[in-house]
Design a protein around this motif. Sequence first.
Motif, PDB file in Angstrom:
ATOM      1  N   GLN A 163       0.865  -1.181   0.000  1.00 45.29           N
ATOM      2  CA  GLN A 163       0.000   0.000   0.000  1.00 45.29           C
ATOM      3  C   GLN A 163       0.907   1.238   0.000  1.00 45.29           C
ATOM      4  OE1 GLN A 163      -1.065   2.541   2.297  1.00 45.29           O
ATOM      5  NE2 GLN A 163      -2.814   3.132   1.030  1.00 45.29           N
ATOM      6  N   LEU A 164       0.594   2.229  -0.827  1.00 46.45           N
ATOM      7  CA  LEU A 164       1.490   3.386  -0.945  1.00 46.45           C
ATOM      8  C   LEU A 164       0.730   4.623  -1.402  1.00 46.45           C
ATOM      9  CD1 LEU A 164       4.444   4.548  -1.148  1.00 46.45           C
ATOM     10  CD2 LEU A 164       4.443   3.786  -3.526  1.00 46.45           C
ATOM     11  N   ASP A 165       0.989   5.736  -0.699  1.00 45.18           N
ATOM     12  CA  ASP A 165       0.534   7.047  -1.179  1.00 45.18           C
ATOM     13  C   ASP A 165       1.789   7.785  -1.652  1.00 45.18           C
ATOM     14  OD1 ASP A 165      -0.351   9.591  -1.635  1.00 45.18           O
ATOM     15  OD2 ASP A 165      -1.453   9.794   0.252  1.00 45.18           O
ATOM     16  N   ILE A 166       1.898   7.994  -2.948  1.00 38.86           N
ATOM     17  CA  ILE A 166       3.132   8.589  -3.495  1.00 38.86           C
ATOM     18  C   ILE A 166       3.331  10.043  -3.063  1.00 38.86           C
ATOM     19  CG2 ILE A 166       3.421   7.045  -5.497  1.00 38.86           C
ATOM     20  CD1 ILE A 166       2.105   9.307  -7.212  1.00 38.86           C
ATOM     21  N   ARG A 167       2.297  10.658  -2.461  1.00 38.24           N
ATOM     22  CA  ARG A 167       2.467  12.039  -1.994  1.00 38.24           C
ATOM     23  C   ARG A 167       3.288  12.088  -0.707  1.00 38.24           C
ATOM     24  NH1 ARG A 167      -3.802  13.397  -2.068  1.00 38.24           N
ATOM     25  NH2 ARG A 167      -3.695  11.394  -1.022  1.00 38.24           N
ATOM     26  N   ASP A 168       3.526  10.909  -0.100  1.00 37.41           N
ATOM     27  CA  ASP A 168       4.269  10.825   1.157  1.00 37.41           C
ATOM     28  C   ASP A 168       5.684  10.308   0.865  1.00 37.41           C
ATOM     29  OD1 ASP A 168       5.397   9.922   3.548  1.00 37.41           O
ATOM     30  OD2 ASP A 168       3.449   9.461   4.426  1.00 37.41           O
ATOM     31  N   ALA A 169       6.657  11.229   0.895  1.00 33.37           N
ATOM     32  CA  ALA A 169       8.035  10.878   0.503  1.00 33.37           C
ATOM     33  C   ALA A 169       8.595   9.733   1.352  1.00 33.37           C
ATOM     34  CB  ALA A 169       8.925  12.107   0.612  1.00 33.37           C
ATOM     35  N   GLU A 170       8.300   9.755   2.642  1.00 29.95           N
ATOM     36  CA  GLU A 170       8.863   8.708   3.515  1.00 29.95           C
ATOM     37  C   GLU A 170       8.311   7.331   3.173  1.00 29.95           C
ATOM     38  OE1 GLU A 170       8.569   9.748   7.652  1.00 29.95           O
ATOM     39  OE2 GLU A 170       9.698  11.610   7.322  1.00 29.95           O
ATOM     40  N   GLN A 171       7.003   7.284   2.874  1.00 32.69           N
ATOM     41  CA  GLN A 171       6.398   6.003   2.467  1.00 32.69           C
ATOM     42  C   GLN A 171       7.062   5.485   1.185  1.00 32.69           C
ATOM     43  OE1 GLN A 171       2.178   5.458   1.817  1.00 32.69           O
ATOM     44  NE2 GLN A 171       1.675   6.696   3.597  1.00 32.69           N
ATOM     45  N   VAL A 172       7.273   6.390   0.250  1.00 31.28           N
ATOM     46  CA  VAL A 172       7.866   5.993  -1.037  1.00 31.28           C
ATOM     47  C   VAL A 172       9.268   5.448  -0.798  1.00 31.28           C
ATOM     48  CG1 VAL A 172       8.588   6.774  -3.330  1.00 31.28           C
ATOM     49  CG2 VAL A 172       6.495   7.681  -2.327  1.00 31.28           C
ATOM     50  N   GLU A 173      10.067   6.178  -0.011  1.00 31.12           N
ATOM     51  CA  GLU A 173      11.434   5.727   0.294  1.00 31.12           C
ATOM     52  C   GLU A 173      11.418   4.339   0.923  1.00 31.12           C
ATOM     53  OE1 GLU A 173      13.550   8.499   2.841  1.00 31.12           O
ATOM     54  OE2 GLU A 173      13.068  10.067   1.381  1.00 31.12           O
ATOM     55  N   ALA A 174      10.505   4.130   1.884  1.00 30.25           N
ATOM     56  CA  ALA A 174      10.467   2.847   2.606  1.00 30.25           C
ATOM     57  C   ALA A 174      10.151   1.697   1.643  1.00 30.25           C
ATOM     58  CB  ALA A 174       9.434   2.910   3.733  1.00 30.25           C
ATOM     59  N   VAL A 175       9.180   1.887   0.755  1.00 24.11           N
ATOM     60  CA  VAL A 175       8.796   0.816  -0.187  1.00 24.11           C
ATOM     61  C   VAL A 175       9.956   0.542  -1.150  1.00 24.11           C
ATOM     62  CG1 VAL A 175       7.251   0.209  -2.103  1.00 24.11           C
ATOM     63  CG2 VAL A 175       6.305   1.169  -0.003  1.00 24.11           C
ATOM     64  N   VAL A 176      10.543   1.607  -1.688  1.00 22.62           N
ATOM     65  CA  VAL A 176      11.624   1.421  -2.679  1.00 22.62           C
ATOM     66  C   VAL A 176      12.832   0.763  -2.008  1.00 22.62           C
ATOM     67  CG1 VAL A 176      13.231   2.601  -4.239  1.00 22.62           C
ATOM     68  CG2 VAL A 176      10.825   3.274  -4.196  1.00 22.62           C
ATOM     69  N   GLU A 177      13.159   1.195  -0.792  1.00 22.93           N
ATOM     70  CA  GLU A 177      14.310   0.582  -0.092  1.00 22.93           C
ATOM     71  C   GLU A 177      14.070  -0.903   0.151  1.00 22.93           C
ATOM     72  OE1 GLU A 177      15.598   2.549   3.526  1.00 22.93           O
ATOM     73  OE2 GLU A 177      15.973   4.382   2.373  1.00 22.93           O
ATOM     74  N   ARG A 178      12.841  -1.254   0.537  1.00 28.22           N
ATOM     75  CA  ARG A 178      12.546  -2.664   0.843  1.00 28.22           C
ATOM     76  C   ARG A 178      12.578  -3.527  -0.417  1.00 28.22           C
ATOM     77  NH1 ARG A 178       8.272  -5.586   0.827  1.00 28.22           N
ATOM     78  NH2 ARG A 178       6.743  -3.911   0.615  1.00 28.22           N
ATOM     79  N   VAL A 179      11.988  -3.026  -1.510  1.00 28.83           N
ATOM     80  CA  VAL A 179      11.917  -3.833  -2.754  1.00 28.83           C
ATOM     81  C   VAL A 179      13.275  -3.835  -3.467  1.00 28.83           C
ATOM     82  CG1 VAL A 179      10.768  -4.029  -5.011  1.00 28.83           C
ATOM     83  CG2 VAL A 179       9.444  -3.340  -2.993  1.00 28.83           C
ATOM     84  N   ASP A 180      14.011  -2.744  -3.338  1.00 27.69           N
ATOM     85  CA  ASP A 180      15.324  -2.581  -3.981  1.00 27.69           C
ATOM     86  C   ASP A 180      15.256  -2.949  -5.479  1.00 27.69           C
ATOM     87  OD1 ASP A 180      17.973  -1.997  -4.252  1.00 27.69           O
ATOM     88  OD2 ASP A 180      18.677  -3.950  -3.575  1.00 27.69           O
ATOM     89  N   PRO A 181      14.405  -2.246  -6.249  1.00 29.91           N
ATOM     90  CA  PRO A 181      14.203  -2.614  -7.666  1.00 29.91           C
ATOM     91  C   PRO A 181      15.351  -2.151  -8.566  1.00 29.91           C
ATOM     92  CG  PRO A 181      12.966  -0.644  -7.148  1.00 29.91           C
ATOM     93  CD  PRO A 181      13.643  -1.043  -5.867  1.00 29.91           C
ATOM     94  N   ASP A 182      15.483  -2.824  -9.717  1.00 28.98           N
ATOM     95  CA  ASP A 182      16.395  -2.344 -10.765  1.00 28.98           C
ATOM     96  C   ASP A 182      15.662  -1.353 -11.659  1.00 28.98           C
ATOM     97  OD1 ASP A 182      18.557  -4.201 -10.136  1.00 28.98           O
ATOM     98  OD2 ASP A 182      17.102  -5.714 -10.785  1.00 28.98           O
ATOM     99  N   VAL A 183      14.338  -1.583 -11.783  1.00 29.12           N
ATOM    100  CA  VAL A 183      13.510  -0.710 -12.636  1.00 29.12           C
ATOM    101  C   VAL A 183      12.226  -0.366 -11.871  1.00 29.12           C
ATOM    102  CG1 VAL A 183      12.156  -0.590 -14.786  1.00 29.12           C
ATOM    103  CG2 VAL A 183      14.388  -1.725 -14.789  1.00 29.12           C
ATOM    104  N   VAL A 184      11.817   0.895 -11.965  1.00 30.07           N
ATOM    105  CA  VAL A 184      10.523   1.312 -11.409  1.00 30.07           C
ATOM    106  C   VAL A 184       9.665   1.819 -12.568  1.00 30.07           C
ATOM    107  CG1 VAL A 184       9.312   2.918  -9.881  1.00 30.07           C
ATOM    108  CG2 VAL A 184      11.553   2.024  -9.215  1.00 30.07           C
ATOM    109  N   ILE A 185       8.515   1.172 -12.803  1.00 28.64           N
ATOM    110  CA  ILE A 185       7.541   1.744 -13.750  1.00 28.64           C
ATOM    111  C   ILE A 185       6.557   2.538 -12.900  1.00 28.64           C
ATOM    112  CG2 ILE A 185       5.876   1.331 -15.587  1.00 28.64           C
ATOM    113  CD1 ILE A 185       7.159  -1.355 -16.136  1.00 28.64           C
TER     114      ILE A 185
END
Length: 282
Positions: free
Chosen positions: A43-65
């Motif tokens: 679950q993610l609200d992209i307007r919340d920078a901290e939430q976005v950082e937490a999801v991206v750090e956990r998934v550690d993607p090579d590509v983000v669509i």
Amino acid sequence: MDSLLVTGASGLLGRCLLDADWDCEVVGTYYTTPIETDREMAQLDIRDAEQVEAVVERVDPDVVIHSAAATSVEACEEDPELARETNALGTKHVVDAATAAGARVIYPSTAYVFGDDTPVHAEDDEPGPINLYGESKLEGERYVQENCPDGLIARFCVVVSLGGGEYPDFGSWIRGRIESGERVQLISNQRITPTVLTDAISALQFLIEGESQGVFHITSPDQLTRYELGREIARRHGLDPELIEGIALSEMDWSAPRPQHLCLRAEKLRHQGYEPTKIRIE
Ligand SMILES: NC(=O)c1ccc[n+]([C@@H]2O[C@H](COP(=O)([O-])OP(=O)(O)OC[C@H]3O[C@@H](n4cnc5c(N)ncnc54)[C@H](OP(=O)(O)O)[C@@H]3O)[C@@H](O)[C@H]2O)c1
């Protein structure tokens, strides 16, 4: 690529991207609408920078669509803050987190970044939106261009399934209405170059695999009105095209201005060797 993150995976495009074949781990995000899928979802609200950082750090993607967006042209016009915070600021948050994690950013964008009466736009034409949806998506594009040297911006124009899609979209809505014998009024004086849903997915995969960078248009070569598109969909499914009626753009009760032409030329995509689907059956 080992890992792909798709934001807005509960939306039309994101959902189909989630269902597509990928040779890597795929994680999707939703905001208000959880979906049934075998893929991992966050679950993610992209307007919340901290939430976005937490999801991206956990998934550690090579590509983000980054497919999450406020996509209603009318809602964006009526609520400029929603448009800016979701499409511009939200995109900044996703780009900042993705670049910090060393991931490439793929940004689906829109023909509404153009607004003049040029009959058809190429990738390098100067944008000039005339509504807030287009303005806010252009702000997102610019942030991607300025901060992601290997970023990819893929502009679509009215994504449609031609009536056979698995999830609700404009094409399946038209088909459903005429199947039940209802008349449908569709705009007959604005030309568009629709993006066939299957092309949206496979051309994006093609460009990602080819490590393409910069701005690409992903649209059918056919310029037609929604009225003509509706009649094509009816014919394709053996339904009565006479149930489709034309209505002028000026008769629509819309608050956001729309250009008379909403057409993109997918020149760069074709040069790379991908032929988008033709919509007209000759
Ligand atoms: N469909 C088209 O005709 C078309 C044409 C040109 C460009 N595009 C672009 O393609 C992309 C995908 O469009 P689409 O048709 O798939 O859109 P859509 O069906 O309206 O889905 C939008 C997605 O964004 C999510 N979202 C909205 N606000 C959010 C927020 N604050 N935080 C996180 N997620 C949020 C929604 O989540 P919930 O539903 O869970 O709330 C949903 O998953 C967009 O960038 C759009 O600009 C689409």
